[in-house]
Design a protein around this motif. Structure first.
Motif, mmCIF file in Angstrom:
data_model
loop_
_atom_site.group_PDB
_atom_site.id
_atom_site.type_symbol
_atom_site.label_atom_id
_atom_site.label_comp_id
_atom_site.label_asym_id
_atom_site.label_seq_id
_atom_site.Cartn_x
_atom_site.Cartn_y
_atom_site.Cartn_z
ATOM 1 N N SER A 7 1.876 8.546 -1.490
ATOM 2 C CA SER A 7 2.277 7.178 -1.826
ATOM 3 C C SER A 7 1.176 6.375 -2.505
ATOM 4 O O SER A 7 1.451 5.529 -3.351
ATOM 5 N N SER A 8 -0.079 6.620 -2.140
ATOM 6 C CA SER A 8 -1.177 5.838 -2.715
ATOM 7 C C SER A 8 -2.336 6.753 -3.062
ATOM 8 O O SER A 8 -2.584 7.717 -2.361
ATOM 9 N N ARG A 9 -3.051 6.456 -4.129
ATOM 10 C CA ARG A 9 -4.271 7.205 -4.434
ATOM 11 C C ARG A 9 -5.465 6.592 -3.714
ATOM 12 O O ARG A 9 -6.359 7.304 -3.281
ATOM 13 N N THR A 83 -13.063 2.717 11.557
ATOM 14 C CA THR A 83 -13.941 3.033 10.419
ATOM 15 C C THR A 83 -14.188 4.537 10.305
ATOM 16 O O THR A 83 -14.400 5.043 9.196
ATOM 17 N N ASN A 84 -14.145 5.269 11.415
ATOM 18 C CA ASN A 84 -14.387 6.713 11.326
ATOM 19 C C ASN A 84 -13.175 7.475 10.790
ATOM 20 O O ASN A 84 -13.217 8.715 10.679
ATOM 21 N N GLN A 85 -12.128 6.762 10.429
ATOM 22 C CA GLN A 85 -10.979 7.376 9.764
ATOM 23 C C GLN A 85 -11.033 7.170 8.250
ATOM 24 O O GLN A 85 -10.104 7.560 7.530
ATOM 25 N N THR A 86 -12.107 6.571 7.784
ATOM 26 C CA THR A 86 -12.343 6.518 6.338
ATOM 27 C C THR A 86 -12.528 7.944 5.834
ATOM 28 O O THR A 86 -13.403 8.670 6.305
ATOM 29 N N SER A 87 -11.690 8.343 4.897
ATOM 30 C CA SER A 87 -11.707 9.747 4.470
ATOM 31 C C SER A 87 -10.737 9.941 3.308
ATOM 32 O O SER A 87 -10.001 9.035 2.922
ATOM 33 N N MET A 88 -10.746 11.170 2.764
ATOM 34 C CA MET A 88 -9.721 11.599 1.815
ATOM 35 C C MET A 88 -8.657 12.332 2.614
ATOM 36 O O MET A 88 -8.971 13.269 3.354
ATOM 37 N N TYR A 89 -7.403 11.923 2.440
ATOM 38 C CA TYR A 89 -6.287 12.546 3.153
ATOM 39 C C TYR A 89 -5.436 13.329 2.155
ATOM 40 O O TYR A 89 -4.988 12.802 1.151
ATOM 41 N N LEU A 90 -5.228 14.594 2.476
ATOM 42 C CA LEU A 90 -4.470 15.490 1.613
ATOM 43 C C LEU A 90 -3.236 15.990 2.337
ATOM 44 O O LEU A 90 -3.318 16.461 3.469
ATOM 45 N N GLY A 108 -3.894 13.432 -3.029
ATOM 46 C CA GLY A 108 -4.799 12.851 -2.056
ATOM 47 C C GLY A 108 -4.743 11.335 -2.024
ATOM 48 O O GLY A 108 -4.414 10.679 -3.025
ATOM 49 N N THR A 109 -5.056 10.788 -0.865
ATOM 50 C CA THR A 109 -5.210 9.337 -0.684
ATOM 51 C C THR A 109 -6.601 9.094 -0.131
ATOM 52 O O THR A 109 -6.953 9.621 0.925
ATOM 53 N N ARG A 110 -7.370 8.319 -0.884
ATOM 54 C CA ARG A 110 -8.703 7.971 -0.392
ATOM 55 C C ARG A 110 -8.579 6.667 0.383
ATOM 56 O O ARG A 110 -8.348 5.620 -0.186
ATOM 57 N N LEU A 111 -8.730 6.783 1.697
ATOM 58 C CA LEU A 111 -8.578 5.638 2.593
ATOM 59 C C LEU A 111 -9.949 5.119 3.003
ATOM 60 O O LEU A 111 -10.805 5.889 3.452
ATOM 61 N N THR A 112 -10.117 3.815 2.846
ATOM 62 C CA THR A 112 -11.328 3.146 3.328
ATOM 63 C C THR A 112 -10.910 2.147 4.396
ATOM 64 O O THR A 112 -10.034 1.308 4.162
ATOM 65 N N VAL A 113 -11.536 2.248 5.562
ATOM 66 C CA VAL A 113 -11.258 1.309 6.649
ATOM 67 C C VAL A 113 -12.495 0.439 6.853
ATOM 68 O O VAL A 113 -13.588 0.950 7.138
ATOM 69 N N LEU A 114 -12.307 -0.869 6.669
ATOM 70 C CA LEU A 114 -13.446 -1.792 6.754
ATOM 71 C C LEU A 114 -13.555 -2.437 8.125
ATOM 72 O O LEU A 114 -12.545 -2.613 8.821
#
Lengths: 114, 113
Positions: A7-9, A83-90, A108-114
């Motif tokens: 759904s999101s890059r 924040t430790n779930q910041t990652s690339m999800y495939l 892939g979705t590159r997720l950043t958690v702030l």
């Protein structure tokens, strides 16, 4: 051509938010997978599903859940992002279970958690 | 514990060189070994090797499975800059979890002009 879409890059979320990552495949595959990819750790399996409404934990399921209501769609849910779930999800899908045929990956979705 | 180890972790070569990437594994009831290429996006499938298909070739790329040594190599001849990527090796075993495709950490290949 097999196509797996996500759904999101790129996605930026705040700590504590509920996050949904969607994956859709168009090849009528039974098996679908969610991985995360981190530098130095490679690809690690979070969850997989071998049929509608069926799900199995992978190597690192903590903090995640999944949903598979339709054959073509497999969703990954972060109930309360950290924040430790910041990652690339495939996301990936395959005709046969792991090792029986190739897995086709989404972009892939590159997720950043702030 | 099942595991996959790739070597080297990174490699820099010049166009035209031949490279060999290594993958060693430990898995219960070996089923198959897969090679993927990953550029700045999703991994793309290269080869799948099994007990009944231990050697595969496609153009300049080839791969061999050595079940005795529990390893595989991926060869790339006459390398080009477009071969620059991370190459992933993954292994699956029969039985156990149906989702168990164990990935190595990858080899990062850089091909210089």
């Amino acid at each position: 051509d097999v196509k797996v879409t996500q759904s999101s890059r790129y996605l930026v979320k705040r700590t504590g938010e509920k996050v949904f990552l969607e994956c859709v495949q168009d090849m009528d595959h039974e098996n679908m997978f969610w991985y995360r990819q981190d530098p130095g750790l490679g690809l690690r399996l979070i969850y997989f599903s071998y049929d509608v409404k069926m799900k199995e934990k992978g190597d690192i399921p903590e903090g995640y859940s999944v949903s598979r209501e339709k054959k073509e769609r497999f969703s990954l849910i972060l109930e309360s992002a950290s924040t430790n779930q910041t990652s690339m999800y495939l996301c990936a899908s395959s005709l046969y279970p792991a090792g029986g045929s190739e897995q086709f990956f989404g972009p892939g979705t590159r997720l950043t958690v702030l | 514990e099942d595991k996959v180890v790739q070597s080297p972790l990174s490699l820099v070569v010049h166009e035209g060189d031949t490279v060999t990437l290594n993958c060693s594994y430990e898995v219960t009831n070996f089923r198959s070994l897969l090679w993927y290429k990953q550029e700045k996006k999703a991994p793309t499938f290269l080869f799948m090797l099994t007990s009944s298909g231990i050697e595969k070739k496609s153009g300049r790329l080839s791969s061999i499975l050595d079940k005795k040594e529990l390893s595989s190599i991926l060869n790339i001849t006459a390398t080009q800059t477009g071969d620059s990527a991370i190459y992933l090796c993954a292994v699956a075993g029969y039985g156990g979890s149906q989702g168990n495709l164990i990935f190595g950490k990858g080899t990062k290949l850089s091909v210089k002009p």
